[in-house]
Motif scaffolding. Structure first.
Motif, mmCIF file in Angstrom:
data_model
loop_
_atom_site.group_PDB
_atom_site.id
_atom_site.type_symbol
_atom_site.label_atom_id
_atom_site.label_comp_id
_atom_site.label_asym_id
_atom_site.label_seq_id
_atom_site.Cartn_x
_atom_site.Cartn_y
_atom_site.Cartn_z
ATOM 1 N N THR A 90 36.741 30.435 34.954
ATOM 2 C CA THR A 90 35.297 30.342 34.742
ATOM 3 C C THR A 90 34.697 29.212 35.572
ATOM 4 O OG1 THR A 90 35.537 31.258 32.520
ATOM 5 C CG2 THR A 90 33.497 30.075 32.987
ATOM 6 N N ARG A 130 41.489 31.113 31.408
ATOM 7 C CA ARG A 130 40.125 31.659 31.486
ATOM 8 C C ARG A 130 39.107 30.563 31.780
ATOM 9 N NH1 ARG A 130 41.670 35.343 26.937
ATOM 10 N NH2 ARG A 130 41.952 37.346 27.956
ATOM 11 N N ALA A 162 31.007 32.770 28.174
ATOM 12 C CA ALA A 162 30.794 32.148 29.486
ATOM 13 C C ALA A 162 31.723 32.771 30.524
ATOM 14 C CB ALA A 162 31.032 30.644 29.402
ATOM 15 N N HIS A 163 32.957 33.047 30.131
ATOM 16 C CA HIS A 163 33.920 33.675 31.044
ATOM 17 C C HIS A 163 33.429 35.061 31.475
ATOM 18 C CE1 HIS A 163 37.735 34.913 32.758
ATOM 19 N NE2 HIS A 163 37.677 35.989 32.001
ATOM 20 N N LYS A 164 32.968 35.831 30.517
ATOM 21 C CA LYS A 164 32.485 37.190 30.816
ATOM 22 C C LYS A 164 31.276 37.150 31.748
ATOM 23 C CE LYS A 164 30.649 41.319 28.588
ATOM 24 N NZ LYS A 164 30.232 41.932 27.328
ATOM 25 N N ALA A 209 30.230 34.675 33.761
ATOM 26 C CA ALA A 209 30.576 34.144 35.086
ATOM 27 C C ALA A 209 31.353 35.176 35.905
ATOM 28 C CB ALA A 209 31.389 32.858 34.941
ATOM 29 N N SER A 210 32.260 35.899 35.253
ATOM 30 C CA SER A 210 33.049 36.911 35.971
ATOM 31 C C SER A 210 32.172 38.055 36.470
ATOM 32 C CB SER A 210 34.158 37.459 35.068
ATOM 33 O OG SER A 210 35.074 36.443 34.753
ATOM 34 N N SER A 262 32.220 29.945 38.612
ATOM 35 C CA SER A 262 30.881 29.389 38.385
ATOM 36 C C SER A 262 30.412 28.606 39.607
ATOM 37 C CB SER A 262 30.874 28.485 37.155
ATOM 38 O OG SER A 262 31.084 29.242 35.999
#
Length: 160
Positions: free
Chosen positions: A29, A25, A139-141, A143-144, A33
């Motif tokens: 990310t 992940r 941050a993953h959510k 950016a995705s 990003s």
């Protein structure tokens, strides 16, 4: 309580699995990003040349979403650290009780110490794995979602 080797192994492997997923992940990310930043730089460049048709909605998302993601991430880290510290204090108190006892340590004392160590170790490892997972999740959510939205926009512009 005796060490259950298969349960212990299963918990350690589960922790490693969480860490591997977190690593994937994090890599995703970072990759998306970069693409989100590139897309937003293009949006800002376009806004300089044409202020009336600029995408102010997209530009207004930039700061608040970062603050929200870092706030959520920081809260997850602090909650995890609080729990890990409480667990460590409990472990330390238990060891201190046995270590400061007068006289020779009995078999039951050694059993208590080994039981504490073998239950604390996987709990600590699992908590560390969850901490990493929960820290990267916001941050993953974000950016995705940004990548998905901006990629649709880019593909729509390419068709026109």
């Amino acid at each position: 309580m005796m060490l259950a080797p298969f349960s212990y192994r299963s918990r350690v492997l589960s922790g490693w699995n969480v860490m591997a997923q977190t690593s994937a992940r994090a890599a995703w990310t970072v990759k998306v990003s970069r693409e989100v930043i590139e897309s937003r730089m293009n949006i800002m460049t376009e806004s300089v040349s044409s202020r009336l048709t600029a995408d102010y909605a997209e530009m207004s998302r930039m700061s608040p979403e970062k603050v929200a993601a870092f706030w959520t991430s920081g809260s997850a880290i602090l909650n995890a650290l609080r729990g890990m510290q409480a667990d460590w204090i409990e472990q330390t108190c238990g060891v201190s009780v046995v270590a400061t006892r007068e006289g020779r340590l009995m078999r039951s004392d050694w059993l208590d110490l080994s039981t504490r160590a073998t239950t604390y170790a996987p709990r600590s490892f699992e908590a560390s794995a969850r901490l990493g997972r929960d820290a990267i999740a916001p941050a993953h959510k974000t950016a995705s979602l940004n990548f998905s939205r901006l990629d649709k926009r880019k593909r729509k512009a390419a068709r026109q």
